[in-house]
Design a protein around this motif. Structure first.
Motif, PDB file in Angstrom:
ATOM      1  N   TYR A 178       0.815  -1.213   0.000  1.00  0.00           N
ATOM      2  CA  TYR A 178       0.000   0.000   0.000  1.00  0.00           C
ATOM      3  C   TYR A 178       0.849   1.263   0.000  1.00  0.00           C
ATOM      4  CZ  TYR A 178      -3.533  -3.437   1.125  1.00  0.00           C
ATOM      5  OH  TYR A 178      -4.351  -4.532   1.087  1.00  0.00           O
ATOM      6  N   SER A 179       2.087   1.158  -0.460  1.00  0.00           N
ATOM      7  CA  SER A 179       2.928   2.348  -0.528  1.00  0.00           C
ATOM      8  C   SER A 179       2.500   3.225  -1.697  1.00  0.00           C
ATOM      9  CB  SER A 179       4.398   1.963  -0.691  1.00  0.00           C
ATOM     10  OG  SER A 179       4.673   1.598  -2.035  1.00  0.00           O
ATOM     11  N   ARG A 180       2.982   4.445  -1.693  1.00  0.00           N
ATOM     12  CA  ARG A 180       2.671   5.364  -2.791  1.00  0.00           C
ATOM     13  C   ARG A 180       3.155   4.818  -4.131  1.00  0.00           C
ATOM     14  NH1 ARG A 180       5.219   9.589   0.864  1.00  0.00           N
ATOM     15  NH2 ARG A 180       3.503  10.574   1.972  1.00  0.00           N
ATOM     16  N   ARG A 181       4.181   4.017  -4.088  1.00  0.00           N
ATOM     17  CA  ARG A 181       4.791   3.525  -5.332  1.00  0.00           C
ATOM     18  C   ARG A 181       4.140   2.247  -5.833  1.00  0.00           C
ATOM     19  NH1 ARG A 181       7.722   5.403  -1.644  1.00  0.00           N
ATOM     20  NH2 ARG A 181       8.071   3.372  -0.674  1.00  0.00           N
ATOM     21  N   SER A 182       3.168   1.731  -5.081  1.00  0.00           N
ATOM     22  CA  SER A 182       2.511   0.489  -5.476  1.00  0.00           C
ATOM     23  C   SER A 182       1.164   0.706  -6.170  1.00  0.00           C
ATOM     24  CB  SER A 182       2.307  -0.414  -4.246  1.00  0.00           C
ATOM     25  OG  SER A 182       3.554  -0.799  -3.701  1.00  0.00           O
ATOM     26  N   VAL A 183       0.716   1.950  -6.250  1.00  0.00           N
ATOM     27  CA  VAL A 183      -0.585   2.216  -6.869  1.00  0.00           C
ATOM     28  C   VAL A 183      -0.432   2.301  -8.385  1.00  0.00           C
ATOM     29  CG1 VAL A 183      -1.418   3.445  -4.837  1.00  0.00           C
ATOM     30  CG2 VAL A 183      -0.329   4.722  -6.677  1.00  0.00           C
ATOM     31  N   GLU A 184      -1.514   2.071  -9.082  1.00  0.00           N
ATOM     32  CA  GLU A 184      -1.513   2.180 -10.543  1.00  0.00           C
ATOM     33  C   GLU A 184      -1.324   3.641 -10.955  1.00  0.00           C
ATOM     34  OE1 GLU A 184      -1.575  -0.288 -12.619  1.00  0.00           O
ATOM     35  OE2 GLU A 184      -1.756  -1.794 -11.007  1.00  0.00           O
ATOM     36  N   PRO A 185      -0.715   3.861 -12.119  1.00  0.00           N
ATOM     37  CA  PRO A 185      -0.496   5.255 -12.568  1.00  0.00           C
ATOM     38  C   PRO A 185      -1.773   6.081 -12.634  1.00  0.00           C
ATOM     39  CG  PRO A 185       0.763   3.716 -13.912  1.00  0.00           C
ATOM     40  CD  PRO A 185      -0.111   2.877 -13.028  1.00  0.00           C
ATOM     41  N   SER A 186      -2.892   5.401 -12.877  1.00  0.00           N
ATOM     42  CA  SER A 186      -4.161   6.128 -12.976  1.00  0.00           C
ATOM     43  C   SER A 186      -4.765   6.456 -11.613  1.00  0.00           C
ATOM     44  CB  SER A 186      -5.170   5.305 -13.786  1.00  0.00           C
ATOM     45  OG  SER A 186      -5.401   4.049 -13.142  1.00  0.00           O
ATOM     46  N   GLN A 187      -4.182   5.909 -10.554  1.00  0.00           N
ATOM     47  CA  GLN A 187      -4.723   6.116  -9.215  1.00  0.00           C
ATOM     48  C   GLN A 187      -3.956   7.204  -8.477  1.00  0.00           C
ATOM     49  OE1 GLN A 187      -4.222   2.040  -7.802  1.00  0.00           O
ATOM     50  NE2 GLN A 187      -6.434   1.697  -7.946  1.00  0.00           N
ATOM     51  N   THR A 188      -4.630   7.846  -7.552  1.00  0.00           N
ATOM     52  CA  THR A 188      -3.998   8.861  -6.709  1.00  0.00           C
ATOM     53  C   THR A 188      -4.017   8.378  -5.261  1.00  0.00           C
ATOM     54  OG1 THR A 188      -4.747  10.646  -8.157  1.00  0.00           O
ATOM     55  CG2 THR A 188      -4.060  11.257  -5.918  1.00  0.00           C
ATOM     56  N   PRO A 189      -2.851   8.136  -4.660  1.00  0.00           N
ATOM     57  CA  PRO A 189      -2.850   7.668  -3.266  1.00  0.00           C
ATOM     58  C   PRO A 189      -3.337   8.761  -2.325  1.00  0.00           C
ATOM     59  CG  PRO A 189      -0.618   8.177  -3.979  1.00  0.00           C
ATOM     60  CD  PRO A 189      -1.498   8.291  -5.203  1.00  0.00           C
ATOM     61  N   VAL A 190      -4.150   8.371  -1.365  1.00  0.00           N
ATOM     62  CA  VAL A 190      -4.710   9.315  -0.399  1.00  0.00           C
ATOM     63  C   VAL A 190      -4.247   8.907   0.999  1.00  0.00           C
ATOM     64  CG1 VAL A 190      -6.813  10.282   0.576  1.00  0.00           C
ATOM     65  CG2 VAL A 190      -6.721   9.704  -1.858  1.00  0.00           C
ATOM     66  N   PRO A 191      -3.609   9.794   1.743  1.00  0.00           N
ATOM     67  CA  PRO A 191      -3.181   9.435   3.101  1.00  0.00           C
ATOM     68  C   PRO A 191      -4.372   9.215   4.018  1.00  0.00           C
ATOM     69  CG  PRO A 191      -2.849  11.770   2.724  1.00  0.00           C
ATOM     70  CD  PRO A 191      -3.240  11.184   1.398  1.00  0.00           C
ATOM     71  N   SER A 192      -4.194   8.340   4.984  1.00  0.00           N
ATOM     72  CA  SER A 192      -5.265   8.026   5.928  1.00  0.00           C
ATOM     73  C   SER A 192      -4.975   8.663   7.277  1.00  0.00           C
ATOM     74  CB  SER A 192      -5.382   6.499   6.098  1.00  0.00           C
ATOM     75  OG  SER A 192      -6.308   6.190   7.126  1.00  0.00           O
ATOM     76  N   ASN A 193      -6.045   9.069   7.964  1.00  0.00           N
ATOM     77  CA  ASN A 193      -5.881   9.622   9.315  1.00  0.00           C
ATOM     78  C   ASN A 193      -5.986   8.539  10.383  1.00  0.00           C
ATOM     79  OD1 ASN A 193      -8.609   9.084   9.064  1.00  0.00           O
ATOM     80  ND2 ASN A 193      -9.268  10.939  10.114  1.00  0.00           N
ATOM     81  N   ILE A 194      -6.093   7.279   9.960  1.00  0.00           N
ATOM     82  CA  ILE A 194      -6.254   6.161  10.894  1.00  0.00           C
ATOM     83  C   ILE A 194      -4.899   5.517  11.180  1.00  0.00           C
ATOM     84  CG2 ILE A 194      -7.275   3.876  11.216  1.00  0.00           C
ATOM     85  CD1 ILE A 194      -9.612   4.766   9.510  1.00  0.00           C
ATOM     86  N   SER A 195      -4.641   5.221  12.437  1.00  0.00           N
ATOM     87  CA  SER A 195      -3.451   4.477  12.837  1.00  0.00           C
ATOM     88  C   SER A 195      -3.882   3.135  13.416  1.00  0.00           C
ATOM     89  CB  SER A 195      -2.654   5.251  13.898  1.00  0.00           C
ATOM     90  OG  SER A 195      -2.237   6.499  13.404  1.00  0.00           O
TER      91      SER A 195
END
Length: 354
Positions: free
Chosen positions: A236-253
């Protein structure tokens, strides 16, 4: 921003995490797990667990007074899916800019660039390397004095991974991090050497310092960890998402140990308001201190008697039993130490145990 603004610290009363970056949550959960492992050993009457053992009476000294220690065969490893924030990731921050020219900085009034102001905020002044930095990186976020994960991990090479109250129970002797594992994409050797290595800024730890620590027989020393890169990326790293996807940070720990699990938002249990005492996590200051104080009462170790009766949390952290730990921190964070420019994050140390 995942850390508590300095202005809100007096409202925390030990119930809110000051910093819930992933590395810090992991270390706090690790400490609480150790306290509960000690409690299980005391309750069961067993002499050892998979990781800890009772220390023999002949091992107990004034400087190394703890009733428990890690087994000598145990090593501690940590994986982080991103380079820790702060000095170890500054080259990555620069590379991520469309224009890698350092951000403009107002000329200092009384100090030049070789002597920057005490601590640097987030990603500001990113052309200045090798310095203590504060969270968060965003300039529009409320200021804090929470130090970067890089700085906290660097300090742990001298104080061990144990918190102050956990170190009342467990000896620091074998509690140092052996390995920090990072994805190769976030491993910049020059940055890692500068941030953590004995030839980088930690070269400021002098032989006189280490001799003083080790001669005291407290178990404290300078123990650099090895940093190992791996090619596999976190799913689930930023570098594992598809080019068409935008990673969104989560506020959950998410907090997990073999003994408990929790979900946190804003440094407290999910579903609770931030300043509601019922939202206190098991890894917050007050909960961990209470667990240590409760176990100390059960163990009835003379050196530990009374730690739960300390009027305030600051009293517990200033016990004579923690003098060696305090001396190590003073050396490392002092004016001549490698982590100079480390102001204390004060304001949440006057609470009591109910």
């Amino acid at each position: 921003m995942k850390c508590l603004p300095s202005s809100k610290l007096p409202l925390a009363h030990g119930n809110i995490l000051h910093d819930w970056h992933a590395e810090i949550v992991a270390i706090r959960a690790f400490n609480r797990y150790l306290v509960e492992e000690c409690a299980d050993l005391a309750a069961s009457g067993l002499r050892s667990s998979a990781f800890l053992r009772h220390r023999e009476e002949a091992e107990i000294t004034r400087a190394e007074h703890q009733p428990f220690t890690f087994k000598e065969s145990v090593q501690i490893h940590m994986y982080s899916s991103e380079a820790p924030c702060g000095d170890a990731s500054m080259e990555l921050v620069m590379d991520a800019q469309d224009d890698a020219t350092p951000w403009p900085v107002p000329p200092p009034s009384s100090q030049d660039l070789e002597h920057p102001p005490t601590g640097l905020r987030g990603r500001a002044n990113f052309s200045l390397l090798g310095h203590v930095r504060f969270k968060p990186s965003r300039t529009d976020a409320p200021p804090t004095l929470s130090k970067s994960c890089t700085d906290k991990l660097a300090l742990a090479q001298t104080t061990s991974l144990l918190s102050s109250v956990t170190s009342l129970l467990v000896s620091p002797r074998n509690a140092y991090l052996s390995t920090l594992v990072l994805p190769a994409s976030h491993h910049v050797p020059s940055a890692i050497t500068r941030a953590f290595g004995p030839s980088g800024r930690m070269a400021g730890i002098t032989p006189e310092m280490t001799s003083r620590w080790e001669t005291g027989g407290s178990g404290y020393r300078f123990q650099p960890f090895e940093v190992r890169p791996v090619n596999q990326e976190f799913a689930y790293s930023r570098r594992s998402v598809e080019p068409s996807q935008t990673p969104v940070p989560s506020n959950i720990s998410a907090v997990y140990t073999p003994k408990f699990q929790e979900t946190l938002i804003g440094g407290v249990l999910q579903g609770r308001k931030q300043y509601d005492p019922r939202g206190a996590s098991r890894i917050c200051r007050k909960s961990t201190w209470k667990a240590v104080a409760d176990l100390a009462a059960v163990l009835a170790v003379p050196a530990l008697l009374g730690i739960g009766r300390a009027l305030q949390y600051q009293d517990a952290k200033n016990l004579d039993l923690l003098d060696w730990r305090s001396a190590v921190k003073a050396d490392v964070k002092g004016q001549d130490g490698p982590l100079k420019g480390w102001p204390e994050n004060k304001g949440d140390d006057c609470f009591r145990l109910e």
